[in-house]
Structures are given as structure tokens and as C-alpha cells.
Scaffold this active site. Structure first.
Site, PDB file in Angstrom:
ATOM      1  N   ARG A  99      31.512  39.272  48.274  1.00 38.80           N
ATOM      2  CA  ARG A  99      32.919  39.096  47.536  1.00 38.80           C
ATOM      3  C   ARG A  99      33.988  39.114  48.907  1.00 38.80           C
ATOM      4  O   ARG A  99      33.453  39.530  49.933  1.00 38.80           O
ATOM      5  CB  ARG A  99      33.063  40.145  46.579  1.00 38.80           C
ATOM      6  CG  ARG A  99      32.481  41.490  47.208  1.00 38.80           C
ATOM      7  CD  ARG A  99      33.382  42.724  46.735  1.00 38.80           C
ATOM      8  NE  ARG A  99      34.716  42.591  47.087  1.00 38.80           N
ATOM      9  CZ  ARG A  99      34.994  42.887  48.105  1.00 38.80           C
ATOM     10  NH1 ARG A  99      34.260  43.160  49.200  1.00 38.80           N
ATOM     11  NH2 ARG A  99      36.612  42.909  48.489  1.00 38.80           N
ATOM     12  N   GLY A 100      35.069  39.095  48.614  1.00 40.71           N
ATOM     13  CA  GLY A 100      36.012  39.127  49.604  1.00 40.71           C
ATOM     14  C   GLY A 100      36.215  37.607  50.048  1.00 40.71           C
ATOM     15  O   GLY A 100      35.244  36.748  50.111  1.00 40.71           O
ATOM     16  N   ALA A 101      37.501  37.080  50.002  1.00 42.33           N
ATOM     17  CA  ALA A 101      37.562  35.498  50.077  1.00 42.33           C
ATOM     18  C   ALA A 101      37.073  35.022  51.470  1.00 42.33           C
ATOM     19  O   ALA A 101      36.230  34.061  51.047  1.00 42.33           O
ATOM     20  CB  ALA A 101      39.480  35.344  50.124  1.00 42.33           C
ATOM     21  N   ASP A 132      43.502  36.482  48.265  1.00 44.11           N
ATOM     22  CA  ASP A 132      42.573  35.328  47.770  1.00 44.11           C
ATOM     23  C   ASP A 132      43.276  33.706  47.864  1.00 44.11           C
ATOM     24  O   ASP A 132      42.398  33.047  48.029  1.00 44.11           O
ATOM     25  CB  ASP A 132      42.073  35.674  46.484  1.00 44.11           C
ATOM     26  CG  ASP A 132      41.048  37.005  46.482  1.00 44.11           C
ATOM     27  OD1 ASP A 132      41.810  37.965  46.638  1.00 44.11           O
ATOM     28  OD2 ASP A 132      40.010  36.762  46.712  1.00 44.11           O
TER      29      ASP A 132
HETATM   30  O1  MRU Z   1      36.967  40.171  43.287  1.00 41.29           O
HETATM   31  P1  MRU Z   1      36.795  40.398  44.987  1.00 41.29           P
HETATM   32  O2  MRU Z   1      36.278  41.712  45.197  1.00 41.29           O
HETATM   33  O3  MRU Z   1      36.133  39.197  45.410  1.00 41.29           O
HETATM   34  O4  MRU Z   1      38.488  40.350  45.513  1.00 41.29           O
HETATM   35  C1  MRU Z   1      38.560  40.716  46.858  1.00 41.29           C
HETATM   36  C2  MRU Z   1      40.142  40.694  47.004  1.00 41.29           C
HETATM   37  O5  MRU Z   1      40.817  40.717  46.116  1.00 41.29           O
HETATM   38  C3  MRU Z   1      40.249  40.985  48.561  1.00 41.29           C
HETATM   39  O6  MRU Z   1      41.516  41.690  48.792  1.00 41.29           O
HETATM   40  C4  MRU Z   1      40.711  39.479  49.254  1.00 41.29           C
HETATM   41  O7  MRU Z   1      39.593  38.586  48.813  1.00 41.29           O
HETATM   42  C5  MRU Z   1      40.815  39.417  50.723  1.00 41.29           C
HETATM   43  S1  MRU Z   1      39.327  39.890  51.386  1.00 41.29           S
HETATM   44  C6  MRU Z   1      39.659  39.764  53.103  1.00 41.29           C
END
Ligand code: MRU
Length: 349
Positions: A49-51, A241
Site C-alpha cells: 500500500r501507499g501510492a 495519492d
Molecule cells: O490506503 P493506503 O494505506 O494505501 O493510503 C496511503 C496514503 O494515503 C499515503 O499517505 C499515500 O499513498 C502516500 S504514500 C507515499
């Protein structure tokens, strides 16, 4: 990270491995995604997870999906399969634009190799996926360099969700800013929002900051206003994201309320993100698709029922912070201060 959050071991017949983030902080386990369904599931279930990390996993997942083809198969079969695999992976999560960006990049890399034969294209696509990962790692470092001077020496920084090493190919976006400042010898306290309902702040941000020796304090999401009022926070930095052409930024649900609180308390609110998180095809944040997650993530997260069975739940996973709340967006190219459509366009010219 002891090992990067997404890795590819070996050549075309190698293994896509990810840290299963749903198990942290209790267990640190690497799992292997051996078919495209397991890559899709890993993204959907937030094992990865995380963009930026989703983008890297999708690029490598494309190779996992394609290598079921015989290297002797005609190119037409490869391009048909490429469409099937990338269309499928694109349905895993809707908000992080890095997913679609990485899949588009894999498709255009394949187009450029048309005519070289299936085996050469497969090898080239693995190379492209590794390049996406390496570029993301370099972007993390550059974001860290640009953002570190903003960190208040001796002050406090609040962050929401996890935009660190677990969410990228290197040491993060928002957290890169903090890691870089820490490397430069600055000393500061980090306040990590718990980040309901899936607790990315508590489980992941606190875990990785502690692993790396930063001074981090966990707070419940509803404590943010209080710590700001107490004067403990001089900076907020979060990831994103998807960022629209005017600078509106989607990030984990609750980010928008943190931005409003920061404004009320005259605390600068920064968004740190690589260029792969910008979606310049949309004029503003109202066009960003917001993922809705299952009710159970709120009513019985981590196996514990905390709301009556059958109750109505609304569970958007992201919200959009309007650009006017953002002091600057920190990218690998530098800062976009007080972002507007014109400034974002100029930054990427
Ligand atoms: O649902 P997630 O855990 O994938 O959400 C992640 C986020 O909102 C992060 O802040 C975003 O992806 C940036 S990661 C460098």
C-alpha cells in the site's frame, strides 16, 4: 527498511516479494506473489500500500501476469495478454494514480519494443518495472533533500497515515523529509496520527520511525487539534495519492481535517509527493475517484467488533485537501509554494 517493501528477486523466472503490511507491527513477513491474482489481492487488501509502492507492485505484477506466456508465443498474444493483465490490475484500487501511471508506462514500454519478439519484450518489461522502482527510490531521496530545510529544529512535526519506506521504493515521501532532516542532525519530535480505521499511522509510521531511531509519539486522530493548541506542532507533512492540476491533493481520510486544523493554528501544512502522483489530466480534486472500503474495516477492524452488527457505515478511504490549505507541495524537483494551476504547470514544464 531492512529490505525494500517491494522487491524482485532474480530474472524473468524470479520472484516478486512484498512485505505483508497487514501483519505489521506484530510480524515482519515477506510474501511472494506468484500469479497476477495474488498481486491484485495484495494491493486490494493493503498488503502492499501507499501510492508509489502500489505503482511499483503493479509494474512488477504486470510481468508476473505476462510470464505465463511461452517466450515462443507470437507478439499478438503478448499484447492481448498485456491488455488483459493491466486492465485487471487497474481494478484493484481507484484513488492512487501511481497505479494507473505505472500500468500506462508498462504498456508504452511494450509498444516501443514492438517487433523485437515476445522474449525480448518480456525481458524489457521486467527491466522497465525495475527502472520504475529505481526512479521512485531516487525521487524519495530528492524529496527528502528538498523538504529537510522546512523541518523545525527542536520543534514538532505531525504526520497522518504512512508515507514512509513502507509506502515507496526507498524511504518515503513525507517521511523522507523527516529522515533527511534527521540525517542532517536536526532533532525534532514526530506526532503520528493513529489513522483510523486501518491504523497505518500506529502500525506502520510509528514502527518504521522507531526502527530508524526517530523520536515519535503516537496520538489518536482526535488528539491532533489539542497538540496543535498546546504548541507542540510547528509543521505538518503528509503524502498524497493523487494531486490534481491545481494542487488539490487526495490523501488518507482525515488528512483534510488535519489541514483545516493546521490553518486554524497557523501551522504550515506540506504535501510531499513524486511527479508520478500528479494527475494533470484533471483540473481539480473534485475529479479524483475516492475509494470506499468495506464496512467491516470500521465495525470489526483487526477482528474486534466495535459497532452493532448490521449498522450503517460510510467508509471513504481518502479525502481531498484543497490547494489553498497547502503551504507547499514538495516534489523531487523542488517546492511548489502555495500551489495553483499555473505554478503546477510551470513546475513540470
Ligand atoms: O490506503 P493506503 O494505506 O494505501 O493510503 C496511503 C496514503 O494515503 C499515503 O499517505 C499515500 O499513498 C502516500 S504514500 C507515499
Amino acid at each position: 527498511m531492512p529490505v525494500p517493501t517491494v522487491t524482485w528477486q532474480g530474472g524473468l523466472d524470479g520472484r516478486l516479494e512484498i512485505i505483508d503490511q497487514t501483519l505489521l507491527p506484530g510480524e515482519y513477513r515477506l510474501i511472494s506473489c506468484d500469479d497476477v491474482q495474488s498481486v491484485w489481492d495484495a494491493i486490494k487488501q493493503l498488503k502492499v500500500r501507499g501510492a508509489p509502492a502500489i505503482g511499483v507492485a503493479a509494474a512488477m505484477g504486470t510481468v508476473v501476469g505476462l510470464r505465463t506466456l511461452s517466450p515462443a508465443a507470437p507478439e499478438s498474444a503478448l499484447f492481448a495478454k498485456l491488455k488483459e493483465v493491466t486492465d485487471y490490475l487497474a481494478t484493484s484500487r481507484p484513488t492512487a494514480v501511481n497505479l494507473f501511471w505505472a500500468l500506462d508506462r508498462m504498456k508504452s514500454a511494450a509498444e516501443k519494443m514492438r517487433g523485437r519478439g515476445t522474449k525480448a519484450i518480456l525481458d524489457g518489461l521486467l527491466q522497465e518495472a525495475k527502472t520504475i522502482r529505481d526512479e521512485d527510490a531516487a525521487m524519495c531521496r530528492a524529496i527528502g533533500r528538498h523538504g529537510a530545510p522546512l523541518v523545525p529544529n527542536g520543534g514538532g512535526v505531525l504526520t497522518h497515515c504512512n508515507a514512509g519506506g513502507l509506502a515507496t521504493a526507498d524511504y518515503g515521501t513525507a517521511l523522507a523529509v523527516l529522515y533527511s532532516a534527521h540525517e542532517q542532525g536536526k532533532r525534532f519530535k514526530v506526532y503520528a496520527d493513529e489513522t483510523r480505521p486501518l491504523l497505518q499511522g500506529a502500525r506502520l509510521t510509528v514502527w518504521e520511525l522507531m526502527q530508524n531511531g526517530l523520536d515519535v509519539t503516537l496520538i489518536c486522530d482526535n488528539t491532533a487539534a489539542h497538540v496543535m493548541k498546546e504548541g507542540r506542532v510547528q509543521m505538518v507533512v503528509v503524502g498524497a495519492d493523487r494531486i490534481a492540476a491545481n494542487g488539490d491533493a487526495a490523501n488518507k481520510i482525515g488528512t483534510y481535517s488535519v489541514a483545516i486544523l493546521a490553518k486554524e493554528h497557523h501551522i504550515p501544512f506540506y504535501v510531499a509527493a513524486p511527479s508520478s502522483t500528479f494527475d494533470l489530466s484533471i483540473p481539480d480534486g473534485s475529479h479524483i475517484p475516492i475509494e470506499e472500503r468495506a464496512a467491516e474495516e470500521v465495525t470489526q477492524g483487526f477482528g474486534c467488533r466495535t459497532a452493532p452488527e448490521g449498522c450503517q457505515v460510510y467508509c471513504p478511504a481518502f479525502d481531498v485537501t484543497p490547494a489553498r490549505y497547502i503551504a507547499a507541495i514538495i516534489t523531487e524537483r523542488g517546492l511548489i509554494r502555495k500551489p495553483t494551476t499555473a505554478k503546477v504547470a510551470k513546475h513540470f514544464k
